[in-house]
Design a protein around this motif. Sequence first.
Motif, mmCIF file in Angstrom:
data_model
loop_
_atom_site.group_PDB
_atom_site.id
_atom_site.type_symbol
_atom_site.label_atom_id
_atom_site.label_comp_id
_atom_site.label_asym_id
_atom_site.label_seq_id
_atom_site.Cartn_x
_atom_site.Cartn_y
_atom_site.Cartn_z
ATOM 1 N N ALA A 285 5.936 6.114 12.887
ATOM 2 C CA ALA A 285 6.061 5.458 11.588
ATOM 3 C C ALA A 285 5.162 6.098 10.543
ATOM 4 C CB ALA A 285 5.733 3.975 11.728
ATOM 5 N N LEU A 286 3.912 6.377 10.898
ATOM 6 C CA LEU A 286 2.959 6.896 9.919
ATOM 7 C C LEU A 286 3.194 8.367 9.616
ATOM 8 C CD1 LEU A 286 -0.335 5.062 10.949
ATOM 9 C CD2 LEU A 286 1.288 4.493 9.125
ATOM 10 N N ALA A 287 3.635 9.132 10.597
ATOM 11 C CA ALA A 287 3.963 10.529 10.319
ATOM 12 C C ALA A 287 5.084 10.609 9.292
ATOM 13 C CB ALA A 287 4.365 11.240 11.609
ATOM 14 N N ASP A 288 6.015 9.668 9.380
ATOM 15 C CA ASP A 288 7.137 9.634 8.442
ATOM 16 C C ASP A 288 6.699 9.218 7.039
ATOM 17 O OD1 ASP A 288 10.036 9.787 7.990
ATOM 18 O OD2 ASP A 288 9.895 7.629 7.654
ATOM 19 N N LYS A 289 5.527 8.596 6.935
ATOM 20 C CA LYS A 289 5.007 8.152 5.638
ATOM 21 C C LYS A 289 3.955 9.101 5.073
ATOM 22 C CE LYS A 289 7.494 4.405 5.517
ATOM 23 N NZ LYS A 289 8.589 4.262 4.528
ATOM 24 N N GLY A 290 3.856 10.305 5.623
ATOM 25 C CA GLY A 290 2.995 11.323 5.054
ATOM 26 C C GLY A 290 1.536 11.252 5.436
ATOM 27 N N PHE A 291 1.222 10.630 6.558
ATOM 28 C CA PHE A 291 -0.165 10.522 6.998
ATOM 29 C C PHE A 291 -0.571 11.729 7.837
ATOM 30 C CE2 PHE A 291 0.467 6.161 5.849
ATOM 31 C CZ PHE A 291 -0.791 5.639 5.607
ATOM 32 N N THR A 292 -1.806 12.147 7.676
ATOM 33 C CA THR A 292 -2.467 13.013 8.650
ATOM 34 C C THR A 292 -3.047 12.089 9.714
ATOM 35 O OG1 THR A 292 -2.984 14.734 7.047
ATOM 36 C CG2 THR A 292 -4.347 14.640 9.033
ATOM 37 N N ASP B 298 0.833 -1.207 0.000
ATOM 38 C CA ASP B 298 0.000 0.000 0.000
ATOM 39 C C ASP B 298 0.864 1.252 0.000
ATOM 40 O OD1 ASP B 298 -2.789 -1.279 0.525
ATOM 41 O OD2 ASP B 298 -1.502 -2.120 2.090
ATOM 42 N N LEU B 299 1.906 1.247 0.823
ATOM 43 C CA LEU B 299 2.755 2.431 0.955
ATOM 44 C C LEU B 299 3.622 2.660 -0.278
ATOM 45 C CD1 LEU B 299 3.831 1.958 4.676
ATOM 46 C CD2 LEU B 299 2.145 3.570 3.781
ATOM 47 N N GLU C 170 2.483 2.635 -3.216
ATOM 48 C CA GLU C 170 1.647 3.361 -4.171
ATOM 49 C C GLU C 170 1.678 4.859 -3.855
ATOM 50 O OE1 GLU C 170 -2.269 1.744 -4.055
ATOM 51 O OE2 GLU C 170 -1.619 -0.311 -4.493
ATOM 52 N N THR C 171 1.303 5.640 -4.845
ATOM 53 C CA THR C 171 1.221 7.089 -4.664
ATOM 54 C C THR C 171 -0.209 7.481 -4.313
ATOM 55 O OG1 THR C 171 3.010 7.466 -6.243
ATOM 56 C CG2 THR C 171 1.565 9.333 -5.763
ATOM 57 N N HIS C 172 -0.377 8.281 -3.286
ATOM 58 C CA HIS C 172 -1.702 8.741 -2.862
ATOM 59 C C HIS C 172 -1.686 10.263 -2.753
ATOM 60 C CE1 HIS C 172 -1.206 4.658 -1.060
ATOM 61 N NE2 HIS C 172 -2.399 4.488 -1.601
ATOM 62 N N TYR C 173 -2.809 10.872 -3.052
ATOM 63 C CA TYR C 173 -2.861 12.322 -2.858
ATOM 64 C C TYR C 173 -3.280 12.688 -1.443
ATOM 65 C CZ TYR C 173 -7.945 12.126 -3.858
ATOM 66 O OH TYR C 173 -9.283 11.840 -3.847
ATOM 67 N N TYR C 174 -3.699 11.673 -0.657
ATOM 68 C CA TYR C 174 -4.024 11.947 0.744
ATOM 69 C C TYR C 174 -3.962 10.647 1.529
ATOM 70 C CZ TYR C 174 -6.340 14.074 4.787
ATOM 71 O OH TYR C 174 -6.622 14.563 6.042
ATOM 72 N N ARG C 175 -3.328 10.720 2.683
ATOM 73 C CA ARG C 175 -3.264 9.572 3.580
ATOM 74 C C ARG C 175 -3.721 10.005 4.972
ATOM 75 N NH1 ARG C 175 2.721 6.889 2.170
ATOM 76 N NH2 ARG C 175 2.122 6.013 0.116
ATOM 77 N N MET C 176 -4.647 9.242 5.547
ATOM 78 C CA MET C 176 -5.115 9.559 6.907
ATOM 79 C C MET C 176 -5.175 8.283 7.733
ATOM 80 S SD MET C 176 -8.584 11.451 8.319
ATOM 81 C CE MET C 176 -7.828 13.073 8.444
ATOM 82 N N ALA C 177 -4.785 8.395 9.002
ATOM 83 C CA ALA C 177 -4.867 7.275 9.933
ATOM 84 C C ALA C 177 -5.568 7.707 11.200
ATOM 85 C CB ALA C 177 -3.476 6.744 10.260
#
Length: 285
Positions: free
Chosen positions: A141-148, A116-117, A119-126
């Motif tokens: 971990a998720l902050a480092d992967k561009g998640f809100t 999943d990671l 892939e390119t996403h225009y928005y990631r939220m957890a």
Amino acid sequence: MTIPYAEVIGDPIAQSKSPKIHGFWLGKLGIEADYRAAHVRPDQLADYLAERRQDPLWRGCNVTMPHKQAVMPHLDRIDSAAGAIGAVNTVLKGVESGLAGTNTDASGFLEPLKADLAETHYYRMARIIGTGGAARAIITALADKGFTLVVAGRDPDKARALLDELAPKGEHHAIHLSHFADPTDFAFDDREGCLDLVINASSLGMQGQPPLAFDWSHAPPGSIAYDIVTAPLDTPFLEGARAKGHRTIDGLSMLIGQAAVAFERFFGAATPREHDAELRALLTS
């Protein structure tokens, strides 16, 4: 004990699956070594580490609750992974470098999400439920992967403090745990091209613990539900997610993933991951 060994320490410790996991891999690889559980109370931690420092056969230990932060002052060095998370879940013994602390929880958590990671996403939220030691690793971990991130806990101030400490650069949110308990009629926008995670990073839903109250109307369509609880493995949280058509990831995924990193450091061999199905069957029998 006349062969090299590693351990898992905690209070309590009887529930740990780590000895079975590491023992399985040692057997598959034919490595003459041992891995066991050691019940270490908080007031015994310093003495335990002092004794193990003197044991030439001891390779290190995995660290579970409640020692992940308490162990840090007793170590000679802490690597960048553990330093960023602010917790240690693995102690390694070097011949000359003494005791080093690292953290494999973040890499273990991310392992089943690799595809999943990529892939390119225009928005990631957890949406992350919990503010304990595991949540620290997951937030980092998720902050480092561009998640809100939206972190929910019994104490929203603690959730806010975790975000300020571990993910200060993002526009993240801290809320009370009860926010997710009641239904919502929120109309989610188009989630095409988005990656949404809903994570139980707490002990809620574990055997002997209160249930996790989560209404799945809070999860966008196509969300991935991830529960780090391992007993029971199929939690009501995951059952509810499947009933709504969401993909699920259970707690063994993170447990096996983080254990694999530690095993390689303890015993100097890559884990035989081609036997994961057999290992899962052993752990759930």
